[in-house]
Every structure is written in C-alpha cells, then in structure tokens.
Motif scaffolding. Structure first.
Motif, PDB file in Angstrom:
ATOM      1  N   ARG A   1      -5.266   1.039 -14.450  1.00  0.00           N
ATOM      2  CA  ARG A   1      -5.208   1.628 -13.113  1.00  0.00           C
ATOM      3  C   ARG A   1      -5.047   0.546 -12.055  1.00  0.00           C
ATOM      4  NH1 ARG A   1      -4.813   6.717 -10.484  1.00  0.00           N
ATOM      5  NH2 ARG A   1      -6.144   6.765  -8.650  1.00  0.00           N
TER       6      ARG A   1
ATOM      7  N   GLN B   1      -5.081  -0.298  -8.090  1.00  0.00           N
ATOM      8  CA  GLN B   1      -5.610   0.253  -6.859  1.00  0.00           C
ATOM      9  C   GLN B   1      -6.138  -0.908  -6.010  1.00  0.00           C
ATOM     10  OE1 GLN B   1      -6.027   4.400  -5.592  1.00  0.00           O
ATOM     11  NE2 GLN B   1      -4.976   3.370  -7.202  1.00  0.00           N
ATOM     12  N   GLY B   2      -5.533  -1.111  -4.863  1.00  0.00           N
ATOM     13  CA  GLY B   2      -6.005  -2.164  -3.966  1.00  0.00           C
ATOM     14  C   GLY B   2      -5.638  -3.560  -4.438  1.00  0.00           C
TER      15      GLY B   2
ATOM     16  N   LYS C   1       2.650  -3.069  -7.131  1.00  0.00           N
ATOM     17  CA  LYS C   1       2.253  -2.480  -5.853  1.00  0.00           C
ATOM     18  C   LYS C   1       0.766  -2.670  -5.571  1.00  0.00           C
ATOM     19  CE  LYS C   1       5.688   0.868  -4.721  1.00  0.00           C
ATOM     20  NZ  LYS C   1       5.906   2.217  -4.183  1.00  0.00           N
ATOM     21  N   ALA C   2      -0.006  -2.886  -6.613  1.00  0.00           N
ATOM     22  CA  ALA C   2      -1.446  -3.099  -6.442  1.00  0.00           C
ATOM     23  C   ALA C   2      -1.954  -3.859  -7.657  1.00  0.00           C
ATOM     24  CB  ALA C   2      -2.168  -1.759  -6.306  1.00  0.00           C
TER      25      ALA C   2
ATOM     26  N   VAL D   1      -9.768  -6.599 -10.877  1.00  0.00           N
ATOM     27  CA  VAL D   1      -9.938  -7.664  -9.878  1.00  0.00           C
ATOM     28  C   VAL D   1     -11.119  -7.390  -8.949  1.00  0.00           C
ATOM     29  CG1 VAL D   1      -7.442  -8.079  -9.889  1.00  0.00           C
ATOM     30  CG2 VAL D   1      -8.457  -6.698  -8.054  1.00  0.00           C
TER      31      VAL D   1
ATOM     32  N   ASP E   1      -6.923   3.537  -2.786  1.00  0.00           N
ATOM     33  CA  ASP E   1      -5.844   2.749  -2.182  1.00  0.00           C
ATOM     34  C   ASP E   1      -4.766   3.673  -1.626  1.00  0.00           C
ATOM     35  OD1 ASP E   1      -3.889   1.005  -1.462  1.00  0.00           O
ATOM     36  OD2 ASP E   1      -3.739   0.005  -3.411  1.00  0.00           O
TER      37      ASP E   1
ATOM     38  N   LEU F   1      -0.736   3.552  -1.439  1.00  0.00           N
ATOM     39  CA  LEU F   1       0.176   3.928  -2.528  1.00  0.00           C
ATOM     40  C   LEU F   1       0.683   5.369  -2.411  1.00  0.00           C
ATOM     41  CD1 LEU F   1      -1.805   2.298  -5.491  1.00  0.00           C
ATOM     42  CD2 LEU F   1       0.108   1.316  -4.228  1.00  0.00           C
TER      43      LEU F   1
END
Lengths: 600, 600
Positions: free
Chosen positions: A321, A323-324, A336-337, A342, B173, B176
């Motif tokens: 996944r 995200q961010g 894109k993310a 992380v 996020d 997106l």
C-alpha cells in the motif's frame, strides 16, 4: 484475501539456537526428534496447514456451522475433507504416546506444529485441540480399560473429544454445577443436565465424540469438592471397539458467537446419557485441571498463532500500500507515494508485533520443553524445576499470550486503515477469533488470580524463587558480555520491579487478600514482561554467538538484535508503572458501593 | 439483552459543577440554554434515545442494511420509523443556527445529547452525525445560494448528508484522489469516480442525500493542492426547493463490515453526476478539514458513548451474576455464591472503565465548550485560547477517546466471561462497533501525527504552551488545598513527563523528523493521560467544594474522590514509561529492512 506462510525460519532459530534441541537427547522421546524429523514436521506440517487448512479459514468464518433439526451439526464447506486429510497424513498423532498409536514426539515439536495450525485456521485446530485435552485426562486418570477403549481412536483422530464444564449458572465457579450423575446397577451412571459453550460439542468430522463431563453424584457436597468426571461417548462403544447405540446426549443449539465461527460451540443436553466415572468419585476437579493446564498452554499458543498470521498480512499490506511520503523526504520519487513502511507509526505497530510475537514464540516453545522435562528429565531435581517453572508460567502464557494475540491482531488490523474493518480483507476475523482466547479456559483475570493467589505461594514460593534465580543468573552472566550487557541491564531493572512487587504482595496479602486480588492483573503483566524479557536475553545471546561464529543468516540475526533493543526501549519501561499500580493496593479498587458505578 | 440509561446525573455534574454553564451566559447562544432547557434536553432527549433508538440497536446490528438490485438501500427494521420520530421531535436541530431552522443551542449541550444517542445506537446516530459534518462545511464554505438551497432541509433532518473522501487507492493520502470534476457550460461540474467507505451513502431515511465530494478539476496538480470540494445532491434541487431529476450517483455495494451494521457504508459510483463547487477551486482540503475537525470530536464522543453503555451493562451483570466467593470470606453466606462485584479484578476493570469514562466525558464536554468559545467568546484573547486548546486536543480526544472506547468495551465484555462472546448478550457488538472509531476520520496513528507533527509546532508552539500553562496553574492552585494536593502532586509528575517529552521532541525533531514520528503515539497517549488528569483535578475540586457546601448527593460526590484517587494510582503511573518510550527515539523503530519483518 489474507495469506499465511509458516514462520519456519523463526521456529528453527528458537529450537536450534536458543533452546538447542540437541542438548535434550537424554530425554527418551527426544531421540525420535532428530533434526531430519523436526525439519519434516516444520516444513511438511507447515505446508499441509498452509495449503489445506488456511484456504478454508475465511470461508469457514463466513459460513459457520449449521445445526439441523435432528440435532446434527455440519461444519463449514471443506472442513470434513480437510479433516480426513489431516487424519490420514498423520498430523493428528504427533505427540501422543506410541502405545496408543501416537508418534511420541516431544511436546515442544508438537507445539511448533500446533502454532502453525492455529495461524492457518484456529477454528479448525480446535477440533483436534479439544480432543488432545480429553486424551490427557483419560491417560492420567482413566482406567486401563477406558484408555484401551477410547484413547487409540481419539489419538488417530477417528473420534473427537470435548470438555464439558460450563453450565448456564456457572463458569469459573464449578462448585455451582447442577448436572447430575445417578449410578446405574451396571456400574455406569446416568448423566442429566445442560452444558454450554462446548467447543466441538457436535460435528460431522468424526464418527464418534468422547465427551468428558463434570457432574455431581447423589449426596455430593455442593461445592467443587463434590464434582466427579465422567466419560460420555456420543455413541456407546462395544467391547470389540465397534460403535453401539446412540447415547442420550444431543446438541440443543449452536451459540452465535463473535468469532471462531468454524468451530461448533454447542449447548449440550444430557438426558440420562450413559457415562462412566473417570478416576475417583468427587476428584473430578483435579482431573479437569490436567486437561485445563494443557489447554491453557494451548490457548496461549492461540494468541501467538493469530498474532503471527495477522502480522504477516499487515507486513504484506504495509509493503504493498502506498500512501503519503516519508517524513524524511520521498523514498521512491518515481512512485506517486511511498509504502506504508516508511511511516514511523506503522513501523511502531509492526515492531511491537514482531517483538511480542518472537518473544512469545520462544516462551511457548520453552514452556512446552518444560512440560517435556517435567515428565521425562533424568533427575528429580530437573523434573521439579521444570514443573515449578511451567506451573508458575502457565497462567502467564495463557493470560499475557492471549492479551498479546488480541492487541497484535487489533494493531495489524489498524495498519490496514478502513480496509481492516471490511470482512473480505480478513483482518477483522483475526481480531474476533483472538478475542475468545482471553476468555475461555479461565478468563485472563482468573489466570492472574491463579498466578498470585495459588502459584506464588505454592511450596513456600519455591517456583517464583526458582524463576527469579534463573532470570537473575542469566542477567548476571550476560552483564559480563558487552554484546548482552545493555539488554541485561534493562531486564535487571524490570526484574527488580517484579521482585519488589512480589515482596509487597507477600507482605500485604496476609493482612488483606484483596491486596493480592487488586494487584493480580498488573502482576501477571509484569511477570509476562520479564518472562518475554528473559526470552529476548536468550535470543540476543543466541544471535550474537551465531554472528560471532560466522553464521550465514546475518540479516536475520541482526534483526534479532534490533528487535531486542526495541523490546528493551518500548516494553520494559512499563515495569515501573506496573509495580506502582500493584503497590497502590486495593483501597481505591474496593471502596465504592456497587450503586456508585451507576452514573445514571 | 443489554440495557441503557442516560447518565444524566454525571452529565449534570460536569455541566453544573465542573464547567458551570451559568458562567457562560455572556456568550449569545448560551442564553437559550437556561437550566430548564438543558434539563429538558438531557431528560427528554435521554428518554427519547433510550426508548426509541436503543431498542433497535441490537436488531439493527443483526439485520444490517440491504442493498437492492436497483441500487437502493433499506436500513434495518424500525430505523425509518425511528428516524421520522427523531426528526419530528426536533432532536435533529439542537445546535444548528436559528437562521437555518436550528435551535441554536450551545455545542456543549448538543454534545451531551449526542453522547446519549451514540450509547443508544451508534449506527443510527451516524446518519444525522454525517449530515452535521456536511452542514458545517456548507455553512463555512458554501455560497449564500448553496446554504439557502441545502442547509435548512439538512438541519431539519428531511435530507441527509455525507462526506466523500476515500477512494480505493487513497484514504489518508488524499493527494492520490482520482475522481474527476469536468466543468459544464452552466457552471456546474460533471463528477466521475468511485468513492468507498461512504457512511450513510445511500439509505431510505430521507428524501434526498446531499453528498460533499472531493474531486480534481482538469489540470489540477496531482497532490492535495489540486483537490476541490463539490456538493452533489442525490436528487437535483429545483430553485423552488422541490426535488428534480435523479443525479448520476449510485450505491454500487454495501461493505461487509466488522460492526456498525445498522449504518450503510457504501461504495458510491459517480458517473458524470452533476455537482457544484463549494468554496474555491483547489481549496477543497481546507473545506474538508472543517468537516473533519468537527467529525473527529464526534468520533471521540463515539468512544465515550460506547464505553458508557458497555460499562452500564457490565455493572449490571457484575451485580446479577454470582460466581465464587470474596477473598475475604463470603459476603452473602445465604446465597450459593457472591456477586462478581466482590472480586478485586472485576472491580479493577469496572474502576478503570469508570475513571476513563468520567474523565473522557468531562474532556468531551469541555472540548465542546472550547468550540463554542472559539466562535463566540467576547474577547479575541478568549477566542484564541479556546481555538488553540481545542485544536491541540482534537486529535487527543479522537485518538485517546476511541482507544478508551475499544479498551473499555473489551474489558466490559470480559466481565461477562463466556457470555460476553455470545451475540445475544450484546457486548460483542459494542466491541465491534467501537473498533471503527479508531480507524475512520483519520486513523489514531494519523491523529498522533497531527498532534506532534502539526499542532505542537503551530504558531511557535502557542497551543501547547497554553495547555501547559492551564494545567500548571490549576496544579499550583490545588497544591495549596489539602483536599486537592494529593491528586495535584500526582498530576504534576505526569505533566513534568509530558513537558520533558515535548522538549525532547522539539530538540530532536529538527534533526530527524522520524524521532517525532516514532514518538507520536506514546506522546498522544501521554497528552491524553494529562488531559484526563486535568479533568479529574477539576472534578475533585468540584466534588470537594460541593461536599463542603453541604450538597445532598454525598455518595455520588465521594465516589468522584475515590475514582480520582484510582486514576492517580492506576493511570498516572504510566507517564514515566510513556516518556521513556518517546525519548528512546526512532532508531530501533526504523532500523529493519522491511524484508526482516518476514519471519518465514
């Protein structure tokens, strides 16, 4: 949909490097557990549960068990076929004694396999798990004739087994049992009463089910001292071993539960069912405790098994996944993310899971070894020490292990965000399944009371002193080794808090037993913290030695050192707060009139 | 079956004695909140939710919502009728502004009612709860025409409202987001995309549903800076207010969730649906945060509401269920066993529930007061302070409040033993319902990051300094009062740890932002510990003063003092461990290669 891979590498680390199975070949039944055999159990057993049991875990939860108007119960689609394969391939008989058709493997090896089976399908694992408890009780308390009649087919998996304790009016307090056992002229008894929450009480997996039932004989005292244990087969068993008439025991209904839907939790009605006394009359509770202690370790293992599979999936999701972005700047600028990995707070949850799971795995396997040692170690001193340690830590493995199972399952569900709440992702099932383990076989509060109210004081505190000696000696030895000293010092502080709290309980418990009761839960948590800490000390030692010896799995071993450090930094600091809670005593806990809990 | 009685006595204690509503009559909209009116809201509102909404809570969970082939959704039996009563009796309009048909009550009063409504039926409460969020955004960002067109019927409850943020590939996020908004010649936009997890997305309770939708206009940057907010009614609204044609927005499916089954959580498909920009283009995120901040406080309140009803039932069960004997000897020798209340570990769970619930209730109501003050206090200084404090503590109320909700629901389920796991007792529903609150409106990990990553540093740390000043001043004042000094000193230690941890984060976060991320969660927990501690200090003060003034409800007030002591003894000791976890930093949290989380 979730996935599961048996954590063989980690099990092997504990068995080979931390415990060192080869040190125990002086125990008779360890001789069969050669490295090849253990490998086969882990690899092939792991493969079996992953390929056969895991694929029907989620569907089993969604479908559940079905009771038919005639009282028969069918398990979810695929369970019957999987069970037949389970029996046929011999996974059922691992640790049972050879004289009854078992493979006589050490309990520690069977435990390693059992963990995988729970991860793959906890509801399924309970069918054979309950039978194992019943086998234990029959082996210790049953007559030779009873053993010969029932045990071999229970060992083989041809027949199932259950434990019937709870009734509508009594769970923890078995003195309130109402089920009656009236003696018949032929030496049997007629059992009448209602039992509830009977796991695997009725199902279509086996041709017979052997119920072990607590009941009261006429005139027996109205307390736990009046309880006797009976064996009550679903189908009577003829002397030639063939099945006879259907006994008067039926499933009245299936409970609608929060989870473990694949296991049939039954209300069982005994209407003059034919049963036979197991062991002595009115000594049923002691017999039941044999089942229960084994079962409690098994339930602690459920905490581990569910936590493991939940974490595997959360790790997968955290890697998939995106995200961010990392707080330190994009890690994969072309995407894109970044992945969830992380994010420090996602890491925190996964590290907490990892540190607890690996510590608990070592503790469960070490606990299983104590069961082996208790029965088969060459000297009385070794047997006594093993028995003391596992007696003391059984409630901790059950109570803390299942609290960990639920917390880790919840945190791993959290990693999924909203998707964790949706059934198809499978994570919410792990939370629901894990929840029961904190309740059954004695709620975790009952475990805490067993620890502080019974186990601490037993034999003048011999067991807890032995535990402190073991932990203290290993800390002392480790402080001289620069690789271990940091962890050992952190553990020493936690041990000091545990010893201080133990002293406080000993000094104050005599005056007011509520002081013991009020401190029971944090005391169990503190003991668990130290017990997992001891396991982490051993794992640090094993990993450091292996690295020094040039072992190949460097990254894996170094990860152990990092995880131990995380445990020291993120779990051991709880020790002082737990001690303060214990030493706060019972006054504010007990002061309020029950009416004052009603805010309305 | 569970029960629920609105905790009016406790709410009144907070409103009257701790906060003192009469001190705020200088705020315009507080003038309507006379003691009689507040009484009526609590008593009559409480009665309404207990009699109308509570009876359909469990059945609503068991039945769930149904999507029909045409995309329409029906809510569980009884919801439609109950909603009609809810609208008719005016409970829907409490805090909305009078110019749009609301009653203009202070937010604090509406919050008190909202808590009861959640306790009675959280899934039901979400239908109007989501509409309130949408109303807030329209009121702040909508044009006058949009307000006039949509808000009055949303306030009255005739129409529903939703928030559409999440898409399959993005939750936290929002950069997106893929949903597109293409401008039409008439000034409207064509919205196309798929939104998931849309609470109350489609249902049969209202004649129209006003969706607020985040989407990207052509050429907008591929980040959160490119997001715009649109209003997309299910039925277009004619200029005369009548309903026009059906818009191209449909429910594609209902999610199968762990809980809140009575609320329809929908996948919403927008196929060129007609929408209108709300506020400025590409300023959608700011508009969404208006909804989100209000919603986060509402979600924290869900933690409180579920915890309260779960505790009420556990208290009832603990008084009814007889099991075992008191450690100090039989309390009711004529009964076969004592009630669960005699057992210290059961008490521990109930006291933990009580201490957290009452602290959280005070915090939620005080937080609602800050919202009122932020908008209506007479001086800029007061408005700024209120805004700072609620901005800082919104993530704490959401994150810590919902963690408490889940923990308390779980512990109260635990009091029931095996019965807690069975659906018919109703306790497992509370656990499943409480679980979502930790996830939605930003996971609790996101709340923790909002606190440490955004709120701490805002305006040079003005908010956190204000919070420390408030807590510090109240501690200092209390230390001079012998009734309060004990609690104040315990809280002072916890505050010291929080201040120390804050300093540590400030010093280390610049060098490595992961230090902030790794400490975020324990920092949020520590802030919650101190915030609830502040509430308990105020409650001790209020109770002591009332007792000194000869108040009549002596037992209730003395129970507050006992519970505060319990909080000091059993919760505040966690502060030092939390600080140590924060100050351990990020190294062991971040060190492992993701591959090393795979034990297999």
């Amino acid at each position: 949909m979730p996935q599961f891979t048996p954590p063989v590498r980690d099990t092997r680390f504990v068995l080979d490097r931390v415990i060192g199975l080869d040190r125990y070949t002086n125990l008779p039944h360890f001789q069969a557990a050669t490295p090849d055999v253990v490998d086969a159990v882990l690899e092939e057993g792991g493969k079996f549960v992953a390929e056969v049991l895991f694929p029907i875990n989620h569907s089993g939860d969604q479908q559940g068990c079905t009771r038919h108007p005639d009282g028969s119960v069918t398990t979810p689609d695929g369970f019957k076929e999987a069970y037949a394969q389970f029996v046929e391939s011999g996974w059922c008989t691992l640790s049972a004694p050879p004289e009854f058709g078992g493979q006589g493997m050490p309990h520690i090896v069977a435990t390693a396999f059992q963990e995988y089976m729970i991860s793959a399908n906890m509801a399924f694992a309970m069918y054979s798990g309950l039978a194992h408890g019943a086998i234990s009780a029959l082996l210790v308390k049953g007559s030779e004739a009873q053993k010969a009649k029932y045990v071999p087919k229970m060992v083989s998996g041809e027949w199932g087994g259950t434990m019937n304790l709870t009734e509508p009016q009594c769970g923890t307090d078995l003195g309130l049992i109402k089920t009656k056992a009236e003696p018949n002229a032929d030496g049997s008894y007629s059992i009448t009463g209602t039992k509830i929450f009977i796991s695997s009480g009725e199902h279509d997996l086996t041709s017979n089910i052997i119920h072990l039932v607590l009941a009261k004989t006429p005139g027996a005292p109205d307390s736990t001292k009046g309880i006797s244990l009976f064996v009550v087969p679903k189908f009577l068993v003829n002397d030639d071993g063939s099945l006879g008439e259907r006994n008067a025991v039926t499933c009245g209904s299936i409970e609608h539960k929060m989870g473990i839907h694949g296991n049939s939790t039954c209300v069982m009605n005994y209407d003059g069912a034919k049963g036979w006394l197991v062991g002595e009359e009115m000594k049923g509770l002691a017999a039941m405790f044999i089942m229960m202690n084994a079962a409690r370790l098994g339930v602690g293992l459920q905490g581990l098994g569910i936590a493991e599979v939940a974490m595997q999936n959360a790790v997968q999701y955290a890697g998939d996944r995106r995200q961010g972005r990392a707080l330190t700047g994009p890690q994969e600028p072309n995407e894109k993310a970044d992945t969830l990995f992380v994010h420090p707070d996602v890491r925190r949850m996964l590290m907490e899971a990892k540190a607890q799971i690996e510590g608990l795995r070592a503790l469960c396997l070490w606990g299983a070894l104590q069961v082996d040692m208790e029965h088969a170690a060459p000297t009385e001193e070794e047997r006594q020490l093993a028995g003391d340690l596992i007696g003391l830590l059984t409630p901790v493995i059950k109570g803390v292990g299942t609290d960990i199972g639920y917390k880790v399952a919840t945190d791993c569900q959290q990693v999924y965000g909203g998707h964790g709440y949706i059934a198809e992702w499978g994570m919410e099932q792990y939370v629901r399944d894990a929840r029961i383990a904190m309740i059954y076989e004695g709620t975790n509060g009952v475990q805490a009371m067993d620890l502080v109210g019974r186990k601490l004081a037993l034999n003048g505190g011999r067991a807890v002193q032995a535990f402190f000696r073991v932990v203290g000696e290993e800390i002392a030895a480790a402080k001289g080794n620069e690789k271990l000293a940091g962890f050992a010092e952190a553990l020493e502080k936690a041990l000091g808090h545990l010893q201080g709290a133990t002293m406080w309980l000993a000094q104050n418990g005599f005056k007011n037993p509520n002081e013991v009761g009020a401190g029971a839960y944090p005391y169990m948590q503190l003991t668990g913290l130290v017990a997992l800490g001891l396991m982490w000390l051993r794992m640090v030692k094993a990993a450091s030695e292996a690295l020094a010896q040039g072992a190949e799995d460097v990254a894996f071993l170094e990860a152990k050192l990092v995880t131990a450090r995380f445990y020291a930094e993120r779990f051991l600091p709880d020790a002082s707060g737990l001690r303060r809670k214990i030493e706060a005593g019972s006054e504010s806990v007990m002061a309020l009139d029950p009416e004052m809990f009603r805010a309305a």
